[in-house]
Design a protein around this motif. Structure first.
Motif, mmCIF file in Angstrom:
data_model
loop_
_atom_site.group_PDB
_atom_site.id
_atom_site.type_symbol
_atom_site.label_atom_id
_atom_site.label_comp_id
_atom_site.label_asym_id
_atom_site.label_seq_id
_atom_site.Cartn_x
_atom_site.Cartn_y
_atom_site.Cartn_z
ATOM 1 N N GLY A 12 0.798 -1.217 0.000
ATOM 2 C CA GLY A 12 0.000 0.000 0.000
ATOM 3 C C GLY A 12 0.833 1.271 0.000
ATOM 4 N N PRO A 13 0.338 2.310 0.697
ATOM 5 C CA PRO A 13 1.022 3.601 0.703
ATOM 6 C C PRO A 13 2.457 3.525 1.232
ATOM 7 C CG PRO A 13 -1.192 3.826 1.601
ATOM 8 C CD PRO A 13 -0.940 2.356 1.406
ATOM 9 N N GLU A 14 2.687 2.649 2.198
ATOM 10 C CA GLU A 14 4.043 2.493 2.744
ATOM 11 C C GLU A 14 4.999 1.990 1.656
ATOM 12 O OE1 GLU A 14 6.045 0.845 6.841
ATOM 13 O OE2 GLU A 14 4.388 -0.318 5.988
ATOM 14 N N ARG A 15 4.532 1.040 0.852
ATOM 15 C CA ARG A 15 5.344 0.534 -0.249
ATOM 16 C C ARG A 15 5.553 1.619 -1.304
ATOM 17 N NH1 ARG A 15 5.949 -0.116 -5.474
ATOM 18 N NH2 ARG A 15 7.129 -1.938 -6.085
ATOM 19 N N ASP A 16 4.477 2.328 -1.639
ATOM 20 C CA ASP A 16 4.558 3.373 -2.662
ATOM 21 C C ASP A 16 5.563 4.460 -2.284
ATOM 22 O OD1 ASP A 16 2.605 1.951 -4.011
ATOM 23 O OD2 ASP A 16 0.965 3.265 -3.348
ATOM 24 N N GLU A 17 5.538 4.883 -1.030
ATOM 25 C CA GLU A 17 6.465 5.911 -0.558
ATOM 26 C C GLU A 17 7.908 5.387 -0.631
ATOM 27 O OE1 GLU A 17 7.766 7.905 3.621
ATOM 28 O OE2 GLU A 17 5.617 7.627 3.315
ATOM 29 N N ALA A 18 8.123 4.165 -0.175
ATOM 30 C CA ALA A 18 9.468 3.575 -0.225
ATOM 31 C C ALA A 18 9.927 3.441 -1.678
ATOM 32 C CB ALA A 18 9.480 2.220 0.472
ATOM 33 N N TRP A 19 9.031 3.020 -2.566
ATOM 34 C CA TRP A 19 9.404 2.855 -3.976
ATOM 35 C C TRP A 19 9.841 4.184 -4.591
ATOM 36 C CZ3 TRP A 19 11.413 -0.237 -7.192
ATOM 37 C CH2 TRP A 19 11.423 0.081 -8.558
ATOM 38 N N GLN A 20 9.146 5.251 -4.279
ATOM 39 C CA GLN A 20 9.517 6.559 -4.824
ATOM 40 C C GLN A 20 10.927 6.955 -4.394
ATOM 41 O OE1 GLN A 20 8.124 8.375 -7.171
ATOM 42 N NE2 GLN A 20 6.644 6.726 -7.323
ATOM 43 N N ARG A 21 11.249 6.738 -3.127
ATOM 44 C CA ARG A 21 12.601 7.051 -2.632
ATOM 45 C C ARG A 21 13.645 6.169 -3.303
ATOM 46 N NH1 ARG A 21 10.693 6.369 2.905
ATOM 47 N NH2 ARG A 21 12.107 4.652 2.827
ATOM 48 N N ILE A 22 13.342 4.882 -3.443
ATOM 49 C CA ILE A 22 14.286 3.940 -4.046
ATOM 50 C C ILE A 22 14.494 4.250 -5.526
ATOM 51 C CG2 ILE A 22 14.578 1.513 -4.719
ATOM 52 C CD1 ILE A 22 13.219 0.825 -1.977
ATOM 53 N N ALA A 23 13.409 4.472 -6.258
ATOM 54 C CA ALA A 23 13.509 4.749 -7.700
ATOM 55 C C ALA A 23 14.267 6.041 -7.968
ATOM 56 C CB ALA A 23 12.112 4.806 -8.318
ATOM 57 N N THR A 24 14.134 7.008 -7.089
ATOM 58 C CA THR A 24 14.884 8.262 -7.227
ATOM 59 C C THR A 24 16.365 8.022 -6.965
ATOM 60 O OG1 THR A 24 12.963 9.565 -6.595
ATOM 61 C CG2 THR A 24 15.120 10.620 -6.356
ATOM 62 N N ALA A 25 16.671 7.240 -5.941
ATOM 63 C CA ALA A 25 18.063 6.966 -5.573
ATOM 64 C C ALA A 25 18.739 6.011 -6.550
ATOM 65 C CB ALA A 25 18.126 6.388 -4.161
ATOM 66 N N PRO A 78 17.861 4.831 -10.292
ATOM 67 C CA PRO A 78 17.044 4.784 -11.517
ATOM 68 C C PRO A 78 17.103 3.434 -12.238
ATOM 69 C CG PRO A 78 18.296 6.820 -11.416
ATOM 70 C CD PRO A 78 18.768 5.964 -10.279
ATOM 71 N N ARG A 79 18.191 2.685 -12.057
ATOM 72 C CA ARG A 79 18.288 1.357 -12.683
ATOM 73 C C ARG A 79 17.176 0.440 -12.187
ATOM 74 N NH1 ARG A 79 23.642 -2.269 -12.074
ATOM 75 N NH2 ARG A 79 23.692 -0.951 -10.260
ATOM 76 N N LEU A 80 16.826 0.530 -10.904
ATOM 77 C CA LEU A 80 15.728 -0.283 -10.376
ATOM 78 C C LEU A 80 14.398 0.136 -10.982
ATOM 79 C CD1 LEU A 80 16.512 -0.892 -6.617
ATOM 80 C CD2 LEU A 80 16.282 -2.575 -8.410
ATOM 81 N N ALA A 81 14.231 1.423 -11.213
ATOM 82 C CA ALA A 81 12.998 1.888 -11.852
ATOM 83 C C ALA A 81 12.866 1.264 -13.238
ATOM 84 C CB ALA A 81 12.984 3.414 -11.933
ATOM 85 N N GLN A 82 13.983 1.088 -13.947
ATOM 86 C CA GLN A 82 13.965 0.441 -15.261
ATOM 87 C C GLN A 82 13.591 -1.036 -15.142
ATOM 88 O OE1 GLN A 82 14.141 1.895 -18.309
ATOM 89 N NE2 GLN A 82 13.926 3.675 -16.983
ATOM 90 N N TYR A 83 14.004 -1.681 -14.057
ATOM 91 C CA TYR A 83 13.621 -3.086 -13.846
ATOM 92 C C TYR A 83 12.107 -3.200 -13.734
ATOM 93 C CZ TYR A 83 18.526 -4.200 -12.710
ATOM 94 O OH TYR A 83 19.880 -4.380 -12.736
#
Length: 155
Positions: free
Chosen positions: A117-130, A132-137
């Protein structure tokens, strides 16, 4: 602590679990244990799980991300964007309280919990920003990449 992410139907090729991968993971784990720090551009730790089916100890080097708390770490079960979750994801699901991590010369007992849920979404935004290779995955696969919090166990 529900580990509910199903495999997808499309994604990148998942690395084969053969001799070469075993050798690579062993070398990476040795380097992380000895020097700590970064590996392949990520902060790295050595994740030790108990096999879901075998019951054997399994060691996997993984990248980690801070939570803002010194007693917990985030990891992503990306498998480089493969359609299937990595094997260690199922090991965590089967035995979330039998996990240890190694980093900076320390061995730390942790409990694994998948974020939703929102906890995952918030963590994902921080991770994808830090990272970008994971965002591509995430773009490569139709499964939602699981984010796992590893929290230090008392004692």
């Amino acid at each position: 602590m529900s580990f509910t992410t199903r495999n997808g139907t499309r994604g990148a090729r998942q690395p084969k679990a053969g001799r070469l991968m075993k050798w690579f993971n062993g070398r990476a784990a040795k380097r992380i244990r000895g020097k700590g720090g970064k590996f392949m551009g990520f902060n790295a730790l050595v994740l030790t799980t108990v096999g879901a089916r075998s019951g054997a100890e399994r060691v996997t080097p993984v990248g980690w991300f801070p939570t803002g708390d010194d007693d917990s770490w985030l990891i992503v079960a990306s498998a480089a964007g493969a359609a299937k979750n990595p094997a260690w994801y199922y090991n965590l699901a089967a035995h979330p309280d039998q996990v240890t991590i190694e980093m900076a010369g320390r061995r730390i007992p942790v409990t694994a919990e998948q974020l939703h849920g929102p906890e995952r979404d918030e963590a994902w935004q921080r991770i994808a920003t830090a990272a970008p290779r994971l965002a591509q995955y995430q773009v490569k696969t139709d499964r939602e990449l699981p984010i796992i919090r590893l929290a230090r166990r008392a004692g």
